[in-house]
Design an enzyme around this catalytic site. Structure first.
Site, short mmCIF file in Angstrom:
data_model
loop_
_atom_site.label_atom_id
_atom_site.label_comp_id
_atom_site.label_asym_id
_atom_site.label_seq_id
_atom_site.Cartn_x
_atom_site.Cartn_y
_atom_site.Cartn_z
N ASP A 162 -27.84 -81.32 25.19
CA ASP A 162 -28.00 -81.24 23.61
C ASP A 162 -29.29 -81.83 23.37
O ASP A 162 -30.07 -82.69 24.12
CB ASP A 162 -27.07 -82.53 23.19
CG ASP A 162 -25.76 -82.28 23.21
OD1 ASP A 162 -25.48 -81.01 23.00
OD2 ASP A 162 -24.81 -82.92 23.54
N GLU A 198 -24.93 -90.94 28.19
CA GLU A 198 -25.36 -89.55 28.09
C GLU A 198 -26.47 -89.41 28.17
O GLU A 198 -27.02 -88.31 28.47
CB GLU A 198 -24.81 -89.22 26.59
CG GLU A 198 -24.91 -87.78 26.32
CD GLU A 198 -24.53 -87.38 24.78
OE1 GLU A 198 -24.26 -86.34 24.70
OE2 GLU A 198 -24.46 -88.21 23.93
N GLU A 199 -27.39 -90.11 27.74
CA GLU A 199 -28.59 -89.95 27.95
C GLU A 199 -29.55 -90.44 29.21
O GLU A 199 -30.67 -90.26 29.44
CB GLU A 199 -29.37 -91.25 27.01
CG GLU A 199 -28.76 -91.18 25.61
CD GLU A 199 -29.01 -89.69 24.72
OE1 GLU A 199 -29.89 -89.05 25.13
OE2 GLU A 199 -27.84 -89.54 24.19
N ASP A 206 -31.12 -91.26 19.42
CA ASP A 206 -30.44 -91.23 20.56
C ASP A 206 -31.38 -92.41 21.75
O ASP A 206 -30.52 -93.16 22.43
CB ASP A 206 -30.28 -89.94 21.37
CG ASP A 206 -29.30 -88.89 20.47
OD1 ASP A 206 -28.41 -89.46 20.32
OD2 ASP A 206 -29.65 -87.73 20.33
N GLU A 219 -16.95 -89.79 26.33
CA GLU A 219 -16.29 -89.68 25.07
C GLU A 219 -15.12 -89.66 24.98
O GLU A 219 -14.17 -90.34 24.23
CB GLU A 219 -16.93 -88.22 24.57
CG GLU A 219 -18.60 -88.32 24.26
CD GLU A 219 -18.99 -86.79 23.72
OE1 GLU A 219 -19.94 -86.86 23.12
OE2 GLU A 219 -18.68 -85.79 24.61
N LEU A 235 -25.16 -92.79 20.84
CA LEU A 235 -25.04 -92.54 19.45
C LEU A 235 -24.56 -90.96 19.23
O LEU A 235 -25.34 -89.96 19.56
CB LEU A 235 -26.57 -92.38 18.67
CG LEU A 235 -26.91 -92.71 17.24
CD1 LEU A 235 -26.04 -93.99 16.85
CD2 LEU A 235 -28.00 -92.74 16.68
N ASP A 236 -23.36 -90.99 19.06
CA ASP A 236 -22.77 -89.67 18.97
C ASP A 236 -23.02 -89.07 17.57
O ASP A 236 -22.87 -89.52 16.56
CB ASP A 236 -20.86 -89.82 19.03
CG ASP A 236 -20.50 -88.85 18.65
OD1 ASP A 236 -20.34 -87.93 19.64
OD2 ASP A 236 -19.80 -88.68 17.53
N ASP A 280 -21.70 -93.53 24.99
CA ASP A 280 -22.41 -92.49 24.09
C ASP A 280 -22.90 -93.39 23.10
O ASP A 280 -22.49 -93.71 21.99
CB ASP A 280 -21.65 -91.32 23.52
CG ASP A 280 -22.25 -90.23 23.22
OD1 ASP A 280 -23.35 -90.58 22.60
OD2 ASP A 280 -21.61 -89.19 22.62
#
Length: 336
Positions: free
Chosen positions: A77, A106-107, A83, A284, A127-128, A125
């Site tokens: 993404d 995630e980052e 994020d 998630e 900042l979803d 995560d």
């Protein structure tokens, strides 16, 4: 009989508010089998970081923290500025707390070793749905807490990182919307706390949250329907024949939260582009599956496989995700 409007207004103003988050955690700490204060500190650290992120989200339109940074994360993404900021805030808060040995985000390409003797591993995560910040739509943070398996003080092992969702000791999410809410479970039900910004505190607003067994809301990106398999298409036709309501925000936390309160199902199935699904298991799906089950709901891969029983083989592993009201998820599985 004439009603005294002044007394009614006074009674409304004087309504008691729920317990503050810190007090609630302290009062319920004995529910946790490792009740030595460490998990409580982790939840406080997450709450603190969320307050900082909430502040930055609320002023995003006033300073230059909206939009993309020009790179992609490990999930493929496009990274948004928020994020990156949220990842920094949560990493710093959890590192300073000292209870977390490693962080899966995630980052980040791999796990982050926080170089301490912490007994826990966090998957997050930060900042979803962050692309929605540019249009002022609800976004969120999702987190899972695991107890590390190797002895504290030794290097982090794969067994510490790649744990099944069923081994979570706590999980939850923060929803940044018209109000900011922190919802979490430690395996003893689900409780929701609303942030009161003038006091800088989360207060219990939704005790013992229960997801309705059934609902009439289905949440799915129907723009991808041409690439859904036959079973998903048939289930969607069944929803339409029953005059169910389609609601899809595009922020996983926001869609999940609405269905938790009102009853419904969220689906992200395999597609031609993402044959293994798009959503990530570790940071998630596992967290929201744990919350769903603790609230009386269900989470599966759409074919009868329990999300919390999946053995992860990679940090950024994907899975199809069917989550929501128990009877709706079970009915969707029958089409597989």
């Amino acid at each position: 009989m004439k009603t005294n409007s002044t007394s009614i207004e006074t009674s409304r103003i004087a309504q008691p508010i729920g317990s503050a988050l810190d007090r609630f955690i302290k009062n319920n700490q004995n529910q946790f089998q490792y009740a030595s204060g460490e998990l409580s500190q982790i939840l406080r650290d997450i709450a603190l970081a969320s307050k900082v992120v909430n502040r930055e989200v609320n002023k995003a339109g006033l300073i230059d923290i909206m939009g993309a940074v020009g790179s992609t994360n490990m999930a493929g993404d496009q990274q948004q500025k928020l994020d990156v900021l949220a990842n920094i805030r949560f990493t710093r808060a959890l590192a300073k707390g000292g209870e977390v040995a490693a962080l899966i985000s995630e980052e980040s390409e791999t796990y982050v070793d926080l170089n301490n003797d912490g007994k826990y591993v966090i998957a997050i995560d930060p900042l979803d749905g962050s692309s929605n910040i540019d249009v002022n739509v609800s976004i969120g943070t999702i987190f899972s807490v695991y107890r590390r398996k190797s002895p504290a003080g030794l290097p982090i092992q794969e067994e510490d990182i790649l744990q099944k969702g069923s081994e979570q000791v706590a999980a939850g999410y923060i929803l940044y919307g018209s109000s900011t809410m922190l919802v979490y479970t430690t395996g003893y039900g689900v409780n929701g706390f609303t942030y009161e910004p003038s006091l800088g505190e989360y207060f219990l607003s939704h005790p013992d949250m229960q997801m309705p067994d059934n609902g009439k809301i289905y949440s799915i990106n129907e723009g991808l329907s041409n690439s859904f398999d036959t079973s998903v298409k048939e289930y969607l036709n069944d929803c339409k024949e029953k005059a169910f309501t389609a609601r899809y925000i595009g922020s996983l936390v926001a869609d999940f939260h609405r269905n938790l309160l009102k009853g419904g199902i969220y689906i992200y199935p395999p597609t031609a582009k993402d044959p293994k699904g798009k959503l990530r298991l570790m940071y998630e799906c596992n967290a929201l599956a744990f919350v769903a089950e603790q609230a009386g709901g269900k989470a599966s891969d759409g074919r009868g496989g329990r999300i919390l029983d999946i053995q992860p083989t990679g940090l950024h592993q994907r899975t199809p995700f069917f989550v929501g009201s128990k009877h709706m998820v079970e009915h969707a599985e029958r089409f597989a």
